[in-house]
Write a protein that holds these residues in place. Structure first.
Motif, PDB file in Angstrom:
ATOM      1  N   PRO A 287       0.730  -1.214   0.063  1.00  0.00           N
ATOM      2  CA  PRO A 287      -0.073  -0.048   0.034  1.00  0.00           C
ATOM      3  C   PRO A 287       1.043   1.258   0.276  1.00  0.00           C
ATOM      4  CG  PRO A 287      -0.689  -1.493   1.733  1.00  0.00           C
ATOM      5  CD  PRO A 287       0.554  -2.129   1.168  1.00  0.00           C
ATOM      6  N   ILE A 288       0.317   2.136  -0.743  1.00  0.00           N
ATOM      7  CA  ILE A 288       1.064   3.743  -0.852  1.00  0.00           C
ATOM      8  C   ILE A 288       0.248   4.644   0.075  1.00  0.00           C
ATOM      9  CG2 ILE A 288       1.865   5.578  -2.270  1.00  0.00           C
ATOM     10  CD1 ILE A 288       2.105   3.475  -4.334  1.00  0.00           C
ATOM     11  N   ALA A 289      -1.101   4.396  -0.014  1.00  0.00           N
ATOM     12  CA  ALA A 289      -1.932   5.502   0.693  1.00  0.00           C
ATOM     13  C   ALA A 289      -3.447   4.813   0.541  1.00  0.00           C
ATOM     14  CB  ALA A 289      -1.951   6.602  -0.185  1.00  0.00           C
ATOM     15  N   ARG A 290      -4.041   5.443   1.751  1.00  0.00           N
ATOM     16  CA  ARG A 290      -5.395   5.027   1.923  1.00  0.00           C
ATOM     17  C   ARG A 290      -6.327   6.167   1.794  1.00  0.00           C
ATOM     18  NH1 ARG A 290      -7.685   0.655   4.905  1.00  0.00           N
ATOM     19  NH2 ARG A 290      -8.968   2.058   6.065  1.00  0.00           N
ATOM     20  N   HIS A 291      -7.554   6.020   1.233  1.00  0.00           N
ATOM     21  CA  HIS A 291      -8.292   7.058   0.832  1.00  0.00           C
ATOM     22  C   HIS A 291      -9.719   6.707   1.575  1.00  0.00           C
ATOM     23  CE1 HIS A 291      -5.089   8.210  -2.020  1.00  0.00           C
ATOM     24  NE2 HIS A 291      -5.128   6.785  -2.160  1.00  0.00           N
ATOM     25  N   PRO A 292     -10.409   7.832   1.856  1.00  0.00           N
ATOM     26  CA  PRO A 292     -11.778   7.833   2.226  1.00  0.00           C
ATOM     27  C   PRO A 292     -12.959   7.523   1.168  1.00  0.00           C
ATOM     28  CG  PRO A 292     -11.380  10.053   2.430  1.00  0.00           C
ATOM     29  CD  PRO A 292      -9.869   9.324   1.937  1.00  0.00           C
ATOM     30  N   GLY A 293     -12.727   7.849   0.200  1.00  0.00           N
ATOM     31  CA  GLY A 293     -13.447   7.706  -1.066  1.00  0.00           C
ATOM     32  C   GLY A 293     -12.791   7.356  -2.571  1.00  0.00           C
ATOM     33  N   GLU A 294     -13.653   6.883  -3.256  1.00  0.00           N
ATOM     34  CA  GLU A 294     -13.138   6.602  -4.643  1.00  0.00           C
ATOM     35  C   GLU A 294     -12.434   7.694  -5.588  1.00  0.00           C
ATOM     36  OE1 GLU A 294     -15.146   4.334  -8.489  1.00  0.00           O
ATOM     37  OE2 GLU A 294     -16.558   4.565  -6.804  1.00  0.00           O
ATOM     38  N   GLU A 295     -13.135   8.712  -5.324  1.00  0.00           N
ATOM     39  CA  GLU A 295     -12.776   9.906  -6.194  1.00  0.00           C
ATOM     40  C   GLU A 295     -11.135  10.286  -5.576  1.00  0.00           C
ATOM     41  OE1 GLU A 295     -13.791  14.673  -6.666  1.00  0.00           O
ATOM     42  OE2 GLU A 295     -15.273  13.233  -6.703  1.00  0.00           O
ATOM     43  N   ALA A 296     -11.054  10.287  -4.459  1.00  0.00           N
ATOM     44  CA  ALA A 296      -9.693  10.658  -3.910  1.00  0.00           C
ATOM     45  C   ALA A 296      -8.613   9.725  -4.395  1.00  0.00           C
ATOM     46  CB  ALA A 296      -9.704  10.781  -2.574  1.00  0.00           C
ATOM     47  N   ALA A 297      -8.894   8.405  -4.392  1.00  0.00           N
ATOM     48  CA  ALA A 297      -8.194   6.996  -4.741  1.00  0.00           C
ATOM     49  C   ALA A 297      -7.901   7.257  -6.226  1.00  0.00           C
ATOM     50  CB  ALA A 297      -8.675   5.909  -4.340  1.00  0.00           C
ATOM     51  N   CYS A 298      -8.742   7.521  -7.010  1.00  0.00           N
ATOM     52  CA  CYS A 298      -8.857   7.631  -8.487  1.00  0.00           C
ATOM     53  C   CYS A 298      -7.742   8.805  -8.899  1.00  0.00           C
ATOM     54  CB  CYS A 298     -10.085   7.739  -9.089  1.00  0.00           C
ATOM     55  SG  CYS A 298     -11.091   6.233  -9.117  1.00  0.00           S
ATOM     56  N   ALA A 299      -7.841   9.934  -8.188  1.00  0.00           N
ATOM     57  CA  ALA A 299      -6.897  10.966  -8.504  1.00  0.00           C
ATOM     58  C   ALA A 299      -5.645  10.865  -8.223  1.00  0.00           C
ATOM     59  CB  ALA A 299      -7.562  12.213  -7.696  1.00  0.00           C
ATOM     60  N   HIS A 300      -5.342  10.207  -6.844  1.00  0.00           N
ATOM     61  CA  HIS A 300      -4.157   9.650  -6.628  1.00  0.00           C
ATOM     62  C   HIS A 300      -3.316   8.843  -7.747  1.00  0.00           C
ATOM     63  CE1 HIS A 300      -0.927   7.401  -3.763  1.00  0.00           C
ATOM     64  NE2 HIS A 300      -0.538   8.619  -3.913  1.00  0.00           N
ATOM     65  N   LEU A 301      -4.226   7.840  -8.227  1.00  0.00           N
ATOM     66  CA  LEU A 301      -3.713   6.780  -9.046  1.00  0.00           C
ATOM     67  C   LEU A 301      -3.252   7.547 -10.271  1.00  0.00           C
ATOM     68  CD1 LEU A 301      -2.436   4.044  -9.597  1.00  0.00           C
ATOM     69  CD2 LEU A 301      -4.936   3.298 -10.541  1.00  0.00           C
ATOM     70  N   TRP A 302      -4.121   8.582 -10.719  1.00  0.00           N
ATOM     71  CA  TRP A 302      -4.126   9.178 -11.888  1.00  0.00           C
ATOM     72  C   TRP A 302      -2.524   9.892 -11.692  1.00  0.00           C
ATOM     73  CZ3 TRP A 302      -5.217   9.924 -16.505  1.00  0.00           C
ATOM     74  CH2 TRP A 302      -4.780  11.338 -17.366  1.00  0.00           C
ATOM     75  N   ARG A 303      -2.451  10.507 -10.791  1.00  0.00           N
ATOM     76  CA  ARG A 303      -1.121  11.302 -10.452  1.00  0.00           C
ATOM     77  C   ARG A 303      -0.057  10.570 -10.547  1.00  0.00           C
ATOM     78  NH1 ARG A 303      -4.443  13.842  -6.509  1.00  0.00           N
ATOM     79  NH2 ARG A 303      -3.085  12.687  -4.824  1.00  0.00           N
ATOM     80  N   LEU A 304      -0.053   9.095  -9.912  1.00  0.00           N
ATOM     81  CA  LEU A 304       1.027   8.271 -10.040  1.00  0.00           C
ATOM     82  C   LEU A 304       1.450   7.917 -11.372  1.00  0.00           C
ATOM     83  CD1 LEU A 304       0.218   6.041  -6.971  1.00  0.00           C
ATOM     84  CD2 LEU A 304       2.168   7.528  -7.052  1.00  0.00           C
ATOM     85  N   LEU A 305       0.401   7.877 -12.375  1.00  0.00           N
ATOM     86  CA  LEU A 305       0.543   7.121 -13.515  1.00  0.00           C
ATOM     87  C   LEU A 305       0.934   8.164 -14.574  1.00  0.00           C
ATOM     88  CD1 LEU A 305      -1.928   4.389 -13.364  1.00  0.00           C
ATOM     89  CD2 LEU A 305       0.583   3.969 -13.667  1.00  0.00           C
ATOM     90  N   THR A 306       0.456   9.379 -14.572  1.00  0.00           N
ATOM     91  CA  THR A 306       0.804  10.529 -15.489  1.00  0.00           C
ATOM     92  C   THR A 306       1.808  11.487 -15.294  1.00  0.00           C
ATOM     93  OG1 THR A 306      -1.057  11.706 -14.837  1.00  0.00           O
ATOM     94  CG2 THR A 306      -1.655  10.169 -16.340  1.00  0.00           C
TER      95      THR A 306
END
Length: 77
Positions: free
Chosen positions: A58-77
């Motif tokens: 695990p890198i990070a935990r997020h309270p919601g799907e939107e925050a998790a999606c934004a984080h994965l987006w930042r990691l991959l782009t």
């Protein structure tokens, strides 16, 4: 952005399918040896992390799907 929108955005951005796994939306076959992931945890939170050498880290935990999606987006782009 939800998981389906994230998948579409990553595809449009040209991110290779084998670089990531999004639970229930994009699960590459065959499974790559290393990739970043987004998944829901047993307690209902969302987690982003890296799968390496057969282990989810695990890198990070997020309270919601939107925050998790934004984080994965930042990691991959």
């Amino acid at each position: 952005m939800d998981r389906h929108e994230l998948r579409a955005a990553l595809t449009a951005a040209g991110v290779a399918d084998g670089y990531y796994r999004i639970e229930g939306v994009h699960e590459p076959v065959p499974t790559p040896p290393d990739f970043l992931y987004l998944r829901r945890t047993a307690d209902g939170a969302w987690e982003t992390g890296a799968y390496e050498r057969g282990t989810c880290r695990p890198i990070a935990r997020h309270p919601g799907e939107e925050a998790a999606c934004a984080h994965l987006w930042r990691l991959l782009t």
